[in-house]
Design a protein around this motif. Sequence first.
Motif, short mmCIF file in Angstrom:
data_model
loop_
_atom_site.label_atom_id
_atom_site.label_comp_id
_atom_site.label_asym_id
_atom_site.label_seq_id
_atom_site.Cartn_x
_atom_site.Cartn_y
_atom_site.Cartn_z
N VAL A 1 0.86 -1.18 0.00
CA VAL A 1 0.00 0.00 0.00
C VAL A 1 0.90 1.24 0.00
CG1 VAL A 1 -1.85 1.25 1.15
CG2 VAL A 1 -1.77 -1.26 1.28
N GLU B 1 -0.80 5.46 1.89
CA GLU B 1 -1.97 4.92 2.59
C GLU B 1 -2.81 5.98 3.28
OE1 GLU B 1 -1.00 2.16 5.69
OE2 GLU B 1 0.95 3.08 6.02
N ASN C 1 -3.44 8.90 1.83
CA ASN C 1 -4.05 9.72 0.78
C ASN C 1 -5.55 9.42 0.70
OD1 ASN C 1 -1.54 10.74 0.14
ND2 ASN C 1 -1.22 9.40 -1.62
N PRO D 1 -8.56 5.67 -5.34
CA PRO D 1 -7.37 4.83 -5.18
C PRO D 1 -7.12 4.05 -6.46
CG PRO D 1 -9.25 3.88 -4.02
CD PRO D 1 -9.69 5.22 -4.53
N SER E 1 1.36 8.00 -6.12
CA SER E 1 1.02 8.31 -4.72
C SER E 1 1.61 9.64 -4.26
CB SER E 1 1.51 7.19 -3.80
OG SER E 1 2.92 7.08 -3.82
N LYS F 1 -3.89 6.86 -3.18
CA LYS F 1 -3.52 5.60 -2.55
C LYS F 1 -3.37 4.56 -3.64
CE LYS F 1 -5.51 4.31 1.25
NZ LYS F 1 -6.51 3.83 2.25
#
Length: 299
Positions: A24, A27, A29, A34, A56, A64
């Motif tokens: 991930v 994480e 965000n 995503p 990211s 994410k």
Amino acid sequence: MPNHEGFSDFFYTSADGLQLHARVYGETNTGPWPVVCLAGLTRNAKDFHELALDLSARSATPRKVVAFDYRGRGQSAYDPEVKNYNVGVEAGDILAGLAALSIGEAAFIGTSRGGLIIHVLGMMRPAVLKAIVFNDIGPVIEAAGLAHIQSYLERDPMPKTRAQATAAQRGVHGKDFSALAGADWDRMVWALNRETDAGLVPDFDPKLVDTVASLDLTQPLPDLWPQFEALAAIPLLAIRGANSRLLSVDTLKQMREHHSMMEAITVAGQGHAPFLETGSLPNDIAAFLDRAERQNSQK
């Protein structure tokens, strides 16, 4: 060499009790969709490391990013039942992972087998798919491409050092990937293998080779046009390597005819499948995701 910073390891349990793994990135965000990254047959989450770091950390739309290791790959447990190495089971594993991460919808990037899994997800749970990037995959798989995969998996050398592994990969794939530089090949070797006391070993269950070796390529391969057509309302970017043996020019043309919202990119000097962290591809993918999300917000 790529480092291991910028992500956290996430472990969860499949419906049949295997411990599975995902990386991930970003994480914390929130806001933008995503992104879920799904790799090829024997590949794993490491394939997406550079792209995931980029997506990211974008200043305007930091996302994410979740990159999955399927069962039998990377840090996920190997399955004692080789029959479970199939796209239906793997699609179910992805849904279990998204549920464990409390992700109800996302943009998906699928390389090769990852794109096949996205076709299946479109039938199982279409609402989870907000936008799709297919990396050198479509509803028709060329038998010549599968034969090439069969060939190099069956005679895949077992190098013990990174230098040997890089030379081996260049020997097999160099003609199809003339655009790659030395650092690109180094990343490929890093993603494909893991270090052990005995040297490098492939980072996947050897039984996966059997699932490809058993394919009878003298018989017509089934296509996925019904599944592809079910994705017609979802923004789609199709990326094809100009030297691809798996996704033909004709299939890409037909995909455009079946999907009015599809965009396409052909990557010069690369085959199956293009390295998504190279050239303009990170910017192209990020821009496509931003456009798809803006268009969705205007509905």
